[in-house]
Motif scaffolding. Structure first.
Motif, PDB file in Angstrom:
ATOM      1  N   PRO A 184     -63.197  45.105  13.879  1.00 40.40           N
ATOM      2  CA  PRO A 184     -64.245  46.113  13.955  1.00 40.40           C
ATOM      3  C   PRO A 184     -65.229  46.018  12.791  1.00 40.40           C
ATOM      4  O   PRO A 184     -64.988  45.302  11.820  1.00 40.40           O
ATOM      5  N   ASP A 185     -66.327  46.731  12.897  1.00 41.37           N
ATOM      6  CA  ASP A 185     -67.196  46.974  11.750  1.00 41.37           C
ATOM      7  C   ASP A 185     -66.573  48.141  10.993  1.00 41.37           C
ATOM      8  O   ASP A 185     -66.779  49.301  11.339  1.00 41.37           O
ATOM      9  N   LEU A 186     -65.803  47.836   9.990  1.00 43.02           N
ATOM     10  CA  LEU A 186     -65.036  48.872   9.306  1.00 43.02           C
ATOM     11  C   LEU A 186     -65.914  49.884   8.570  1.00 43.02           C
ATOM     12  O   LEU A 186     -65.456  50.982   8.260  1.00 43.02           O
ATOM     13  N   ASP A 187     -67.155  49.514   8.301  1.00 42.89           N
ATOM     14  CA  ASP A 187     -68.039  50.454   7.611  1.00 42.89           C
ATOM     15  C   ASP A 187     -68.588  51.521   8.547  1.00 42.89           C
ATOM     16  O   ASP A 187     -69.140  52.519   8.086  1.00 42.89           O
ATOM     17  N   ASP A 188     -68.468  51.311   9.848  1.00 45.00           N
ATOM     18  CA  ASP A 188     -68.934  52.269  10.850  1.00 45.00           C
ATOM     19  C   ASP A 188     -67.704  53.039  11.351  1.00 45.00           C
ATOM     20  O   ASP A 188     -66.877  52.490  12.081  1.00 45.00           O
ATOM     21  N   PRO A 189     -67.553  54.322  10.981  1.00 46.98           N
ATOM     22  CA  PRO A 189     -66.347  55.060  11.380  1.00 46.98           C
ATOM     23  C   PRO A 189     -66.128  55.106  12.888  1.00 46.98           C
ATOM     24  O   PRO A 189     -64.987  55.032  13.345  1.00 46.98           O
ATOM     25  N   LEU A 190     -67.215  55.210  13.680  1.00 46.81           N
ATOM     26  CA  LEU A 190     -67.046  55.275  15.126  1.00 46.81           C
ATOM     27  C   LEU A 190     -66.608  53.929  15.685  1.00 46.81           C
ATOM     28  O   LEU A 190     -65.705  53.857  16.524  1.00 46.81           O
ATOM     29  N   ALA A 191     -67.231  52.838  15.226  1.00 50.89           N
ATOM     30  CA  ALA A 191     -66.822  51.503  15.686  1.00 50.89           C
ATOM     31  C   ALA A 191     -65.372  51.216  15.280  1.00 50.89           C
ATOM     32  O   ALA A 191     -64.619  50.585  16.030  1.00 50.89           O
ATOM     33  N   ARG A 192     -64.994  51.681  14.103  1.00 52.28           N
ATOM     34  CA  ARG A 192     -63.615  51.506  13.631  1.00 52.28           C
ATOM     35  C   ARG A 192     -62.643  52.210  14.565  1.00 52.28           C
ATOM     36  O   ARG A 192     -61.592  51.667  14.929  1.00 52.28           O
ATOM     37  N   GLU A 193     -62.985  53.438  14.987  1.00 57.09           N
ATOM     38  CA  GLU A 193     -62.102  54.177  15.878  1.00 57.09           C
ATOM     39  C   GLU A 193     -62.082  53.572  17.277  1.00 57.09           C
ATOM     40  O   GLU A 193     -61.038  53.531  17.928  1.00 57.09           O
ATOM     41  N   GLU A 194     -63.238  53.112  17.768  1.00 55.92           N
ATOM     42  CA  GLU A 194     -63.279  52.474  19.089  1.00 55.92           C
ATOM     43  C   GLU A 194     -62.395  51.232  19.127  1.00 55.92           C
ATOM     44  O   GLU A 194     -61.678  50.989  20.106  1.00 55.92           O
ATOM     45  N   HIS A 195     -62.430  50.451  18.053  1.00 50.73           N
ATOM     46  CA  HIS A 195     -61.563  49.270  17.956  1.00 50.73           C
ATOM     47  C   HIS A 195     -60.090  49.680  17.934  1.00 50.73           C
ATOM     48  O   HIS A 195     -59.255  49.098  18.638  1.00 50.73           O
TER      49      HIS A 195
END
Length: 604
Positions: free
Chosen positions: A313-324
């Motif tokens: 994921p893009d770990l700096d993006d909280p939403l992308a992190r959760e989607e992953h």
């Protein structure tokens, strides 16, 4: 050097039996130890150990190790004191004594060690009269997780030449060799025998007269993960610490326990090499939703899961992190959970459902708005990963049955029609009584659901053991200002509230509560209040698969749009309709959204 159990053994009645569930956990014996030690890995099938013990203590790393070891515990005779030390456990174990046991005189649980040097948790049960020690230990393993399913999907397993798989199965047979499975004197023969090495032709057991066939012999390439211990409960959307290497998080011989997962929650993610780590440990982290940044390959993992982990994921993006995290934990559940693993072992021709042991669900869809019907049916038709039926309640208008069938496709349905003045609670109760599945889930006619919404609520029910499960109304589309807001509701935890349009529960519980209350409004609040009053547990899973749709009126739960935009509850706000990527809106669904909302669709 003191041992965590020194004080326990100083006060324990001798003789004492110390049982090691996973050998490395014991280390040097306590200085006050006066008794015998038994390693479960060395117990032979059918062994009996009766030494006149007054105290029996089982040592395991965490609940996962305890549950896996439960079927290995031999008959130990009777004693008055039975304990469990989880050296990396998070909380003491509960124990509700069985009716046939003598009364408890005390039940003590406490954490060992200092906050800086956590030594796990100790639970000790003392009885007024001697009790079967092995029975108490197995019951403690059974009650270690809430709502545990002990049916094991009807598949009776036996193990020959290998330890039991993760998960609780206290009836699992341990055999000296494969041929024992076909013993005609055995009243409960196994359906499947698990072996360590691929079987050869002359090792096949004989056909058994009870099941009218020979037990299947299987060499499973990879054991499952115990999803009732390692799961997303207490997932964190934010983090305090940066990305961490797995070897720094769990130094030494890497062993992922509950305490390691708890420490990982504080980090942005965990970095690891798939090829260098035990795949069992990778699965525990993945099922727990810990964001993984991985390299290497692990052919024993499901291919799609491996690709999802490696994408990162893009770990700096909280939403992308959760989607992953959501995608990885869902794939782990579907391909490597005990539920999916047992389904793969089920003998052919058993009539097993297509999905990994998840029970069927009846979706309850009441609607007073004919203009919303096609949209709502489209949300139902796109569900995947679960066996569903629809129970549709037309409240105050007639419905074209043929059109409903066309829009639902292969989804079976039941149609009920009600007078316009019928109570909303009565409508839902009638829909429930018309349902064929034991589980029912209420859905709304104007909200958006991801194709995995039903599956994910069922998944959460499995790993949480909760009585009621649902999603939070985390994403809200406000039609009049044309805004999407993401509220800062915590998710993946036990709660008092879930979104009414995602509420799933068992019909038996609903009947015990007196069905839906006979009200015109706030029917969801009535239900959740009744569940809580009855001592039921409510679990809130992730909020990425549901978007609440708010217009200026027409809701049974009225709130001003500005209430959804209070600074203290807003996480993010976007112009237009901006669902999570987990919603997976295709072009056809986007067209429906645009038509229903009168606005264009964007991407978060």
């Amino acid at each position: 050097m003191t041992h965590p159990l020194d004080s326990f053994f100083e006060n324990a009645a001798a003789p004492v039996l110390l049982i090691a569930a996973d050998d490395p956990v014991v280390g040097a014996l306590p200085t006050g130890f006066d008794g015998s030690m038994l390693a479960l890995s060395q117990v032979t099938p059918g062994a009996v150990h009766k030494g006149g013990w007054k105290t029996v203590l089982l040592v395991a790393s965490d609940r996962g190790a305890l549950r896996q070891a439960a079927s290995l515990v031999p008959r130990l005779g009777q004693c008055r004191v039975v304990g469990v030390w989880l050296s990396q456990g998070l909380s003491p174990l509960p124990l509700l004594p069985r009716a046939e046991w003598p009364p408890l005189s005390s039940l003590h649980g406490r954490r060992l060690g200092s906050p800086e040097e956590d030594e796990g948790v100790l639970t000790v049960a003392r009885f007024e009269a001697p009790v079967g020690a092995h029975q108490v230990l197995k019951e403690m393993a059974r009650q270690a997780v809430p709502g545990v399913d002990t049916t094991q999907q009807g598949v009776v397993l036996a193990y020959a030449g290998r330890p039991p798989a993760p998960g609780l199965d206290v009836r699992a047979l341990r055999l000296a060799d494969v041929a024992e499975a076909g013993d005609a004197e055995r009243d409960v023969p196994p359906d499947v025998v698990l072996v360590a090495e691929p079987p050869v032709a002359d090792e096949a057991p004989a056909a058994h007269h009870v099941i009218d066939r020979a037990p299947a012999v299987v060499c499973s390439p990879l054991d499952p993960v115990d999803e009732q211990v390692y799961n997303p409960i207490d997932w964190r959307k934010t983090w305090d610490l940066p990305l961490v290497d797995l070897r720094s998080l769990a130094p030494g011989p890497c062993c992922i326990t509950e305490s390691v997962v708890a420490r990982a929650r504080a980090h942005q993610g965990v970095q690891l090499d798939l090829g260098a780590e035990d795949p069992q440990h990778v699965l525990r982290l993945a099922m727990a939703g810990v964001p993984l940044v991985a390299s290497g390959r692990q052919p024993r993992l499901d291919g799609e899961l491996e690709r999802a982990i490696l994408e990162g994921p893009d770990l700096d993006d909280p939403l992308a992190r959760e989607e992953h995290s959501l995608r990885v934990r869902r794939l782990t559940f579907d391909r490597h959970s005990t539920l999916a693993w047992r389904r793969s072992l089920a003998p052919s021709g058993s009539g097993a459902p297509r999905h990994p042991g998840l029970p069927p669900v009846s979706l309850l869809l009441p609607t007073k708005r004919p203009e919303q019907l096609e949209f709502a049916l489209g949300q139902v038709a796109r569900q995947r990963g679960a066996d569903i039926e629809l129970v549709l309640g037309a409240h105050g208008f007639a419905v074209d049955r043929a059109r409903v069938a066309e829009l639902l496709g292969e989804v079976p349905f039941t149609l009920l029609e009600f007078e316009a003045d019928a109570f909303f609670g009565d409508v839902l109760t009638a829909l429930t009584h018309a349902a064929s599945a034991m589980l029912v889930m209420k859905v709304d006619d104007d909200d958006w659901y991801s194709p995995d919404a039903v599956h994910d609520v069922l998944m959460a029910r499995r790993f949480s053991g909760a009585d009621v499960v649902g999603m939070p109304s985390e994403f809200v589309y406000l039609a009049e200002p044309d805004l999407t807001v993401r509220r800062n509701h915590p998710s993946e935890r036990f709660s008092r509230f879930v979104a009414g349009g995602t509420t799933l529960l068992d019909r038996t519980l609903l009947s015990a509560l007196g069905d839906f209350r006979r009200v015109r409004r706030f029917v969801d609040t009535q239900l959740l209040t009744a569940v809580e009053a009855a001592g039921g547990r409510i679990y809130r899973t992730h909020g990425l698969g549901y978007v609440l749709h708010r217009t200026s009126g027409g809701h049974t739960w009225e709130r001003d749009a500005q209430e959804f935009r209070r600074p203290d509850i807003i996480d993010t706000e976007w112009s237009g309709f901006r669902p999570s990527r987990a919603m997976e809106l295709d072009s056809e669904v986007e067209a429906e959204v645009e038509a229903g909302a009168g606005r264009s669709v964007g991407r978060v």
